[in-house]
Design a protein around this motif. Structure first.
Motif, short mmCIF file in Angstrom:
data_model
loop_
_atom_site.label_atom_id
_atom_site.label_comp_id
_atom_site.label_asym_id
_atom_site.label_seq_id
_atom_site.Cartn_x
_atom_site.Cartn_y
_atom_site.Cartn_z
N ARG A 110 0.79 -1.10 -0.06
CA ARG A 110 -0.02 0.08 -0.10
C ARG A 110 0.86 1.18 0.00
O ARG A 110 0.18 2.37 -0.48
CB ARG A 110 -0.80 -0.03 1.25
N GLU A 119 -5.82 -6.87 -0.58
CA GLU A 119 -6.09 -5.61 -0.85
C GLU A 119 -7.58 -5.87 -1.48
O GLU A 119 -8.34 -4.95 -1.73
CB GLU A 119 -5.04 -5.21 -2.07
N PHE A 163 -8.32 -4.17 2.58
CA PHE A 163 -7.54 -3.85 3.69
C PHE A 163 -6.22 -3.67 3.02
O PHE A 163 -5.76 -3.87 1.71
CB PHE A 163 -7.64 -5.05 4.65
N THR A 164 -5.04 -3.38 3.89
CA THR A 164 -3.68 -3.20 3.30
C THR A 164 -2.80 -4.23 4.17
O THR A 164 -2.82 -4.13 5.37
CB THR A 164 -3.42 -1.77 4.03
N ARG A 170 0.55 -5.62 5.70
CA ARG A 170 1.87 -4.95 6.01
C ARG A 170 2.80 -5.78 5.90
O ARG A 170 3.85 -5.68 5.16
CB ARG A 170 1.40 -4.40 7.56
#
Lengths: 291, 282
Positions: free
Chosen positions: A35, A111, A115-116, A118
């Motif tokens: 992201r 994604e 969501f992202t 991490r």
């Protein structure tokens, strides 16, 4: 505004919709990126025996929203089971034996769920070898090795820096020829090759049970599936040759009583009393399935 | 049923403003306002919502019971389409009563900004909708407005594990129907706050309690270009609600209680509006 004009306006405004569609579609189909925009091209494919894969997910707030994450991750080839923790902000995948998961596919799935992703940490199973100051995790069931390094020491420089406590623990395990499971983040080495941070070091324990009554390929496969789904079991293989099943678990010894119950559910057994469970060592680790 | 002339059809039309282009909530979005939430890419959602509304005054009692069915689809992770089909179960205006399909709506929501952090999601979305004149406008009282109307909205939210904060503005652009009636355009602004009293894990029933403030200001209706005196005005509602979810199922409900009104002329005043909905994604 007349009805005809308003309908034209409606059609025109809907005609603008392809703009977000085009932008979003193209971003979903190009090379997945984190992201923050950093490229994932430097990530290595996950090789060898991956027991677990834990993704830290940003924006994971509510259970109803997390359902999309479950749908997307379970669709990935190789995902045996999934555990989502909202309080930890993680999704942990158990990986089917023999399957590999690509970090790019995992990131795309997260994604697409909204969501992202991490960080992706993996639990790799293998044996240890020491070459000078460097400790390697040699993959079980595949070519290749990971240089083990303490997180936050500039891991990618290829030095493989470990603190003395970790080095001592790994040396001890290496000396016993133990099979271990290392959890950490994989990274590419500046000097070439692959590294893995040593966030968690666990020993792989195994137990071998005599299972009277195992007959045929189908029966063996069914028993294996039942055992793999038992709590704490990482790997199970049935040998029709000698009527034995070998079960491995990570970090703790497999519970004989629980496994005996699973065998009973499969309509087999009873499991006779055997010697105490033992960690997987040089003579038992890495055995191929025998049928 | 007799079809009354005069101000009644206009009042009925005003009542339709409360329905038709209601942007039903998705997931943990506000019930009466809109939020930036969208369904995941390729996801399909179905929501069934029962809405009950009552207004009285000016010598009349108005009552609406409507069953909304919505189908939503996630085109991408940030863009979703919704088709809303209302079925008016009972519409009463004085001595008149009718039931049947209402005006169908299509909505698009584009989440153009998102900032994810551990345990927090900030997002903003734009909404565009169109209400089509599919309801029977000749029923007594009418089931549809007879006009194609547009909705524009902007929503922003911060969602965290414990707290939810929402804000949105909406504008309804109404058009003139075949009888020369144009309902007054409406501007709405909403604010909502929610709390999850107990932090649950994924496969556990999850409860979020919410409170919304919903403000609406409507311009006067127009009949053949002339303003209608007893129409339009401002209203403010206080709306407590709840979301109860388990995995891919959600039950949600809220009550809208009027706390302030400044209506033009003489009109029935809102008594309450209540919503109960079930939503599932798959």
């Amino acid at each position: 505004m007349s009805r005809a004009k308003s309908s034209l306006v409606a059609v025109a405004l809907f005609g603008l919709l392809p703009a977000p569609l085009a932008g979003a579609e193209s971003s979903a189909e190009t090379e997945p990126r984190a992201r923050d925009g950093s490229s994932t091209e430097a990530e290595i494919p996950l090789e060898g025996e991956i027991a677990r894969c834990t993704i830290s997910v940003d924006g994971l707030v509510c259970p109803f929203c997390a359902y999309g994450l479950e749908k997307k991750l379970k669709k990935l080839d190789g995902v045996r089971s999934l555990d989502i923790s909202l309080n930890e902000g993680t999704a942990t995948l158990s990986v089917t034996q023999g399957k590999n998961l690509r970090p790019a596919d995992i990131r795309s799935a997260v994604e697409e769920a909204g969501f992202t992703p991490r960080e992706i940490s993996i639990t790799v199973v293998g044996t240890l070898s020491i070459e000078g100051r460097k400790v390697f995790l040699r993959l079980r069931g595949a070519e290749g090795k990971y240089l083990l390094s303490e997180r936050g020491t500039g891991e990618a420089d290829g030095r493989g820096a470990l603190n003395e406590k970790t080095r001592g623990q790994l040396s001890d395990l290496a000396g016993r020829g133990a099979v271990v499971a290392i959890t950490g983040t994989a990274f590419a080495l500046a000097t070439g090759g692959h590294g893995l941070s040593t966030d968690v070091v666990e020993q792989v324990f195994s137990i071998t049970l005599d299972v009277p009554g195992v007959r045929g390929e189908k029966g063996a496969l069914r028993l294996e599936e039942l055992l793999k789904n038992a709590e704490g079991v990482y790997r199970a293989s049935v040998s029709l040759l000698d009527g034995q099943v070998t079960v491995e678990s990570i970090g703790r010894e497999p519970g004989r009583a629980a496994l005996a119950k699973v065998v009973a559910v499969a309509g087999l057994g009873p499991v006779p009393e055997k010697d105490a469970d033992r960690p997987v060592g040089r003579n038992t680790g890495g055995e191929e399935d025998k049928r | 049923m007799p079809h009354t002339e005069g101000p009644v059809p206009l009042l009925v039309a005003a009542g339709l403003l409360a329905l038709g282009l209601t942007a039903a909530s998705e997931a943990h979005d506000p019930i009466f306002g809109i939020g930036p939430h969208v369904i995941y890419r390729g996801g399909v959602g179905i929501e069934t919502e029962l809405e009950v509304e009552r207004a009285s005054g000016a010598g009349e009692v108005r009552r609406d019971v409507v069953l909304h069915t919505e189908v939503l689809y996630g085109v991408t992770a940030d863009f979703a389409l919704t088709l809303a089909v209302p079925a008016v179960l009972d519409r009463e205006r004085g001595v008149d009563a009718s039931s049947g399909p209402g005006d169908l709506s299509l909505r698009a929501k584009y989440r153009f900004w998102r900032n994810d952090r551990p345990g927090i999601q900030d997002a903003a979305a734009a909404v565009f909708g169109v209400k089509l004149p599919t309801g029977d406008k000749d029923a007594a009282p009418p089931l549809g407005s007879g006009s194609t109307d547009l909705l524009f909205g902007l929503a922003v939210a911060r969602e965290s594990r414990r707290w939810y904060y929402f804000g949105d503005i909406r504008y309804r652009l109404n058009t003139e129907n075949a009888t020369g009636l144009k309902q007054g355009d409406r501007f709405s602004a909403d604010a909502a706050i929610g709390i999850r009293p107990r932090l649950t894990e994924y496969l556990e029933p999850d409860l979020v309690l919410t409170v919304e403030l919903n403000w609406e200001t409507s311009s006067r209706n127009e009949q053949d270009g002339a303003g209608v005196a007893d129409s339009g005005g401002e209203r403010l509602f206080f709306s407590p609600g709840f979301f109860l979810t388990y995995r891919n199922w959600a039950v949600k409900g809220a009550v809208q209680i009027p706390v302030y009104r400044a209506l033009n002329g003489t009109q029935p005043e809102d008594d309450f509006r209540a919503v109960l909905a079930v939503e599932t994604h798959f």
